[in-house]
Design a protein around this motif. Structure first.
Motif, mmCIF file in Angstrom:
data_model
loop_
_atom_site.group_PDB
_atom_site.id
_atom_site.type_symbol
_atom_site.label_atom_id
_atom_site.label_comp_id
_atom_site.label_asym_id
_atom_site.label_seq_id
_atom_site.Cartn_x
_atom_site.Cartn_y
_atom_site.Cartn_z
ATOM 1 N N GLU A 77 0.817 -1.211 0.000
ATOM 2 C CA GLU A 77 0.000 0.000 0.000
ATOM 3 C C GLU A 77 0.854 1.265 0.000
ATOM 4 O OE1 GLU A 77 -3.184 -0.071 2.853
ATOM 5 O OE2 GLU A 77 -3.531 -2.219 2.503
ATOM 6 N N GLY A 78 2.175 1.100 0.195
ATOM 7 C CA GLY A 78 3.101 2.222 0.080
ATOM 8 C C GLY A 78 3.014 3.246 1.199
ATOM 9 N N LEU A 79 2.561 2.837 2.385
ATOM 10 C CA LEU A 79 2.457 3.779 3.494
ATOM 11 C C LEU A 79 3.825 4.029 4.119
ATOM 12 C CD1 LEU A 79 -0.746 2.472 5.347
ATOM 13 C CD2 LEU A 79 -0.581 4.223 3.582
ATOM 14 N N SER A 80 4.013 5.220 4.674
ATOM 15 C CA SER A 80 5.242 5.534 5.409
ATOM 16 C C SER A 80 5.139 4.910 6.802
ATOM 17 C CB SER A 80 5.406 7.053 5.528
ATOM 18 O OG SER A 80 4.427 7.581 6.410
ATOM 19 N N TYR A 81 6.256 4.883 7.519
ATOM 20 C CA TYR A 81 6.249 4.320 8.867
ATOM 21 C C TYR A 81 5.307 5.098 9.784
ATOM 22 C CZ TYR A 81 10.139 1.347 7.560
ATOM 23 O OH TYR A 81 10.920 0.400 6.949
ATOM 24 N N GLU A 82 5.241 6.423 9.605
ATOM 25 C CA GLU A 82 4.347 7.236 10.419
ATOM 26 C C GLU A 82 2.886 6.879 10.144
ATOM 27 O OE1 GLU A 82 6.909 8.465 8.650
ATOM 28 O OE2 GLU A 82 8.207 9.159 10.260
ATOM 29 N N SER A 85 -2.125 1.955 15.430
ATOM 30 C CA SER A 85 -2.046 2.406 16.832
ATOM 31 C C SER A 85 -0.774 1.905 17.518
ATOM 32 C CB SER A 85 -3.281 1.936 17.618
ATOM 33 O OG SER A 85 -4.447 2.410 17.013
ATOM 34 N N GLN A 86 0.341 2.003 16.818
ATOM 35 C CA GLN A 86 1.649 1.639 17.363
ATOM 36 C C GLN A 86 2.549 2.860 17.289
ATOM 37 O OE1 GLN A 86 2.941 -1.446 14.652
ATOM 38 N NE2 GLN A 86 2.322 -3.030 16.071
ATOM 39 N N THR A 87 3.701 2.740 17.939
ATOM 40 C CA THR A 87 4.696 3.797 17.776
ATOM 41 C C THR A 87 5.426 3.559 16.461
ATOM 42 O OG1 THR A 87 6.483 2.590 18.878
ATOM 43 C CG2 THR A 87 5.049 3.952 20.278
ATOM 44 N N VAL A 88 6.063 4.606 15.956
ATOM 45 C CA VAL A 88 6.832 4.491 14.721
ATOM 46 C C VAL A 88 7.955 3.475 14.915
ATOM 47 C CG1 VAL A 88 8.302 5.740 13.094
ATOM 48 C CG2 VAL A 88 6.256 6.842 14.009
ATOM 49 N N LYS A 89 8.596 3.513 16.079
ATOM 50 C CA LYS A 89 9.695 2.572 16.370
ATOM 51 C C LYS A 89 9.211 1.133 16.314
ATOM 52 C CE LYS A 89 11.467 4.897 20.012
ATOM 53 N NZ LYS A 89 12.185 5.086 21.260
ATOM 54 N N THR A 90 8.063 0.864 16.898
ATOM 55 C CA THR A 90 7.520 -0.493 16.908
ATOM 56 C C THR A 90 7.208 -0.951 15.492
ATOM 57 O OG1 THR A 90 6.577 -0.147 19.112
ATOM 58 C CG2 THR A 90 5.691 -1.975 17.823
ATOM 59 N N ALA A 91 6.610 -0.077 14.704
ATOM 60 C CA ALA A 91 6.300 -0.423 13.304
ATOM 61 C C ALA A 91 7.583 -0.726 12.544
ATOM 62 C CB ALA A 91 5.530 0.715 12.636
ATOM 63 N N TYR A 92 8.583 0.146 12.708
ATOM 64 C CA TYR A 92 9.858 -0.054 12.005
ATOM 65 C C TYR A 92 10.504 -1.368 12.440
ATOM 66 C CZ TYR A 92 14.450 0.685 10.069
ATOM 67 O OH TYR A 92 15.612 0.525 9.352
ATOM 68 N N ASN A 93 10.559 -1.606 13.737
ATOM 69 C CA ASN A 93 11.205 -2.826 14.242
ATOM 70 C C ASN A 93 10.478 -4.079 13.780
ATOM 71 O OD1 ASN A 93 13.153 -1.322 15.535
ATOM 72 N ND2 ASN A 93 12.159 -1.396 17.515
ATOM 73 N N THR A 94 9.156 -4.051 13.762
ATOM 74 C CA THR A 94 8.370 -5.206 13.323
ATOM 75 C C THR A 94 8.640 -5.499 11.849
ATOM 76 O OG1 THR A 94 6.650 -4.661 14.933
ATOM 77 C CG2 THR A 94 6.048 -6.177 13.163
ATOM 78 N N ILE A 95 8.661 -4.456 11.033
ATOM 79 C CA ILE A 95 8.931 -4.635 9.603
ATOM 80 C C ILE A 95 10.367 -5.110 9.389
ATOM 81 C CG2 ILE A 95 9.176 -3.400 7.402
ATOM 82 C CD1 ILE A 95 6.715 -1.730 8.284
ATOM 83 N N TYR A 96 11.299 -4.536 10.153
ATOM 84 C CA TYR A 96 12.702 -4.949 10.043
ATOM 85 C C TYR A 96 12.847 -6.433 10.381
ATOM 86 C CZ TYR A 96 17.671 -5.352 11.114
ATOM 87 O OH TYR A 96 18.971 -5.759 11.153
ATOM 88 N N ASP A 97 12.219 -6.872 11.456
ATOM 89 C CA ASP A 97 12.285 -8.286 11.841
ATOM 90 C C ASP A 97 11.660 -9.180 10.774
ATOM 91 O OD1 ASP A 97 13.544 -7.640 14.205
ATOM 92 O OD2 ASP A 97 11.711 -7.712 15.414
ATOM 93 N N ALA A 98 10.558 -8.731 10.192
ATOM 94 C CA ALA A 98 9.887 -9.518 9.149
ATOM 95 C C ALA A 98 10.775 -9.653 7.915
ATOM 96 C CB ALA A 98 8.552 -8.869 8.778
ATOM 97 N N ILE A 99 11.416 -8.561 7.527
ATOM 98 C CA ILE A 99 12.298 -8.594 6.353
ATOM 99 C C ILE A 99 13.491 -9.504 6.626
ATOM 100 C CG2 ILE A 99 13.886 -7.210 4.949
ATOM 101 C CD1 ILE A 99 11.847 -4.900 5.254
#
Length: 183
Positions: A149-154, A161-175
């Motif tokens: 969907e091309g959304l930014s981390y924000e 309803s997460q923090t930007v850090k949590t979203a980034y870390n979750t995506i990083y772990d998934a990748i």
């Protein structure tokens, strides 16, 4: 001078495994690093990704880090290198895609070559689907939001309803997991 001492203390605590010290250092340096990175390149997503990446790398390599005197200077140098590496990688990828497009004229491929290419694409797609099925539902959701969907981390953080850090870390772990599974 007092701020530099705080930075050095956070650095030392982080080296010893204190995650909270890493977060404090991140929160304290984030906007300085973003501002510095935007002077190098105006691509704010690239800058944010590199800032987050250097802190993830710091945590991963904390046992091997040496004591330093000027944390801010170290982080800015690391950010600059990360951004230059990313920009160099993007340039190489763009060049390779342009070269590929110039060298391969799809209209000249034989029927057999087209079928082989389609089969390879299908195999890779199936591998990717198998790998994605091994992710957690939250990781799958965030990967879809970021890459499909091309959304930014924000935007992802706001949407879930997460923090930007949590979203980034979750995506990083998934990748990281997908790379491991697709090897």
């Amino acid at each position: 001078m007092l701020f530099e001492e705080d930075d050095k203390n956070y650095w030392e605590q982080m080296r010893l495994g204190d995650k909270q010290a890493l977060f404090e250092l991140y929160n304290k340096m984030y906007f300085h690093l973003i501002r510095f990175g935007l002077k190098i390149n105006a691509d704010d997503e690239l800058v944010k990704d590199c800032v987050n990446q250097i802190f993830l790398n710091l945590w991963d390599k904390r046992e091997r880090l040496q004591p330093i005197d000027n944390v801010k200077s170290y982080l800015m140098t690391t950010l600059r290198r990360c951004m230059l590496d990313q920009l160099s990688y993007q340039d190489k990828m763009d060049l390779a895609f342009n070269k590929l497009g110039a060298e391969e004229d799809w209209s000249e491929l034989s029927y057999e070559e087209i079928i082989i290419n389609m089969q390879q694409d299908d195999e890779m797609r199936e591998k990717l689907h198998d790998a994605i099925r091994q992710l957690t539902p939250r990781q799958i959701e965030l990967i879809k939001l970021k890459f499909f969907e091309g959304l930014s981390y924000e935007q992802i953080a706001e949407h879930t309803s997460q923090t930007v850090k949590t979203a980034y870390n979750t995506i990083y772990d998934a990748i990281k997991m997908l790379r491991k599974l697709l090897k």
